[in-house]
Motif scaffolding. Sequence first.
Motif, PDB file in Angstrom:
ATOM      1  N   MET A 189       0.925  -1.037   0.067  1.00  0.00           N
ATOM      2  CA  MET A 189       0.052   0.025  -0.033  1.00  0.00           C
ATOM      3  C   MET A 189       0.859   1.395   0.052  1.00  0.00           C
ATOM      4  SD  MET A 189      -2.306   1.388   2.987  1.00  0.00           S
ATOM      5  CE  MET A 189      -3.987   1.032   2.620  1.00  0.00           C
ATOM      6  N   LYS A 190       0.660   2.182  -0.767  1.00  0.00           N
ATOM      7  CA  LYS A 190       1.529   3.295  -0.933  1.00  0.00           C
ATOM      8  C   LYS A 190       0.287   4.557  -0.596  1.00  0.00           C
ATOM      9  CE  LYS A 190       4.341   6.150  -4.254  1.00  0.00           C
ATOM     10  NZ  LYS A 190       4.409   6.143  -5.763  1.00  0.00           N
ATOM     11  N   VAL A 191       0.933   5.421   0.384  1.00  0.00           N
ATOM     12  CA  VAL A 191       0.205   6.489   0.904  1.00  0.00           C
ATOM     13  C   VAL A 191       0.748   7.824   0.200  1.00  0.00           C
ATOM     14  CG1 VAL A 191      -0.384   7.805   2.868  1.00  0.00           C
ATOM     15  CG2 VAL A 191      -0.354   5.579   3.057  1.00  0.00           C
ATOM     16  N   VAL A 192       0.077   8.785  -0.240  1.00  0.00           N
ATOM     17  CA  VAL A 192       0.637   9.949  -1.031  1.00  0.00           C
ATOM     18  C   VAL A 192       0.019  11.087  -0.157  1.00  0.00           C
ATOM     19  CG1 VAL A 192       0.436  11.429  -2.974  1.00  0.00           C
ATOM     20  CG2 VAL A 192       0.646   9.055  -3.135  1.00  0.00           C
ATOM     21  N   ILE A 193       0.809  11.789   0.468  1.00  0.00           N
ATOM     22  CA  ILE A 193       0.411  13.017   1.212  1.00  0.00           C
ATOM     23  C   ILE A 193       0.161  14.199   0.179  1.00  0.00           C
ATOM     24  CG2 ILE A 193       0.931  14.518   3.193  1.00  0.00           C
ATOM     25  CD1 ILE A 193       2.534  12.407   4.442  1.00  0.00           C
ATOM     26  N   LYS A 194      -0.921  14.676   0.042  1.00  0.00           N
ATOM     27  CA  LYS A 194      -1.316  16.107  -0.717  1.00  0.00           C
ATOM     28  C   LYS A 194      -1.142  17.098  -0.182  1.00  0.00           C
ATOM     29  CE  LYS A 194      -4.178  13.068  -3.796  1.00  0.00           C
ATOM     30  NZ  LYS A 194      -5.510  13.192  -4.727  1.00  0.00           N
ATOM     31  N   ASN A 195      -1.366  17.242   1.140  1.00  0.00           N
ATOM     32  CA  ASN A 195      -1.546  18.468   1.841  1.00  0.00           C
ATOM     33  C   ASN A 195      -1.105  18.328   3.204  1.00  0.00           C
ATOM     34  OD1 ASN A 195      -1.949  21.118   0.748  1.00  0.00           O
ATOM     35  ND2 ASN A 195      -4.047  20.778   0.567  1.00  0.00           N
ATOM     36  N   TRP A 196      -0.227  19.425   3.786  1.00  0.00           N
ATOM     37  CA  TRP A 196       0.155  19.369   5.033  1.00  0.00           C
ATOM     38  C   TRP A 196       0.324  20.736   5.911  1.00  0.00           C
ATOM     39  CZ3 TRP A 196       5.348  19.813   7.504  1.00  0.00           C
ATOM     40  CH2 TRP A 196       5.480  19.364   8.863  1.00  0.00           C
ATOM     41  N   HIS A 197      -0.385  21.050   7.001  1.00  0.00           N
ATOM     42  CA  HIS A 197      -0.395  22.201   7.375  1.00  0.00           C
ATOM     43  C   HIS A 197       0.292  21.967   8.784  1.00  0.00           C
ATOM     44  CE1 HIS A 197      -2.720  24.128   4.418  1.00  0.00           C
ATOM     45  NE2 HIS A 197      -3.473  23.084   4.453  1.00  0.00           N
ATOM     46  N   ALA A 198       1.479  22.590   8.872  1.00  0.00           N
ATOM     47  CA  ALA A 198       2.132  22.842  10.450  1.00  0.00           C
ATOM     48  C   ALA A 198       1.458  23.813  11.254  1.00  0.00           C
ATOM     49  CB  ALA A 198       3.465  22.491  10.407  1.00  0.00           C
ATOM     50  N   ILE A 199       1.319  23.566  12.416  1.00  0.00           N
ATOM     51  CA  ILE A 199       0.886  24.473  13.344  1.00  0.00           C
ATOM     52  C   ILE A 199       1.785  24.390  14.576  1.00  0.00           C
ATOM     53  CG2 ILE A 199      -1.091  25.601  14.913  1.00  0.00           C
ATOM     54  CD1 ILE A 199      -2.992  24.234  12.767  1.00  0.00           C
ATOM     55  N   ALA A 200       2.422  25.541  15.014  1.00  0.00           N
ATOM     56  CA  ALA A 200       3.153  25.663  16.233  1.00  0.00           C
ATOM     57  C   ALA A 200       2.969  26.898  17.028  1.00  0.00           C
ATOM     58  CB  ALA A 200       4.656  25.358  15.780  1.00  0.00           C
ATOM     59  N   GLN A 201       3.249  26.631  18.086  1.00  0.00           N
ATOM     60  CA  GLN A 201       3.276  27.992  19.055  1.00  0.00           C
ATOM     61  C   GLN A 201       4.488  27.887  20.023  1.00  0.00           C
ATOM     62  OE1 GLN A 201      -0.089  27.783  21.928  1.00  0.00           O
ATOM     63  NE2 GLN A 201       0.339  30.011  22.540  1.00  0.00           N
TER      64      GLN A 201
END
Length: 102
Positions: free
Chosen positions: A1-13
């Motif tokens: 099984m292959k997973v493709v990440i299309k979007n990623w939003h990092a949030i930090a404080q």
Amino acid sequence: MKVVIKNWHAIAQWRWDTGSADVDDDAEGDVCGICRVPYEGCCPSCKMPGDDCPLIWGECSHVFHMHCLLQWIGTAASKQQCPMDRRPWVTAERKVDHQGGR
């Protein structure tokens, strides 16, 4: 099984570790006593918060944006005293405890 990440939003404080034991997030205690801007913000002289606008501690335990304090100390009215308690200003040496975070 292959997973493709299309979007990623990092949030930090982030927050400066002022050594304050107040867990209540006392808004009055988390601001520079000179410019009244939160420590996580920057002084009026800077454009971006962080390492370019560091905090400075006094032996009296008061904390300020470094640029605010240097500007204050540079005035004749300051008499080289802490703006909060009028004790002679002595910069404290901050020791970091890597286990406790302070």
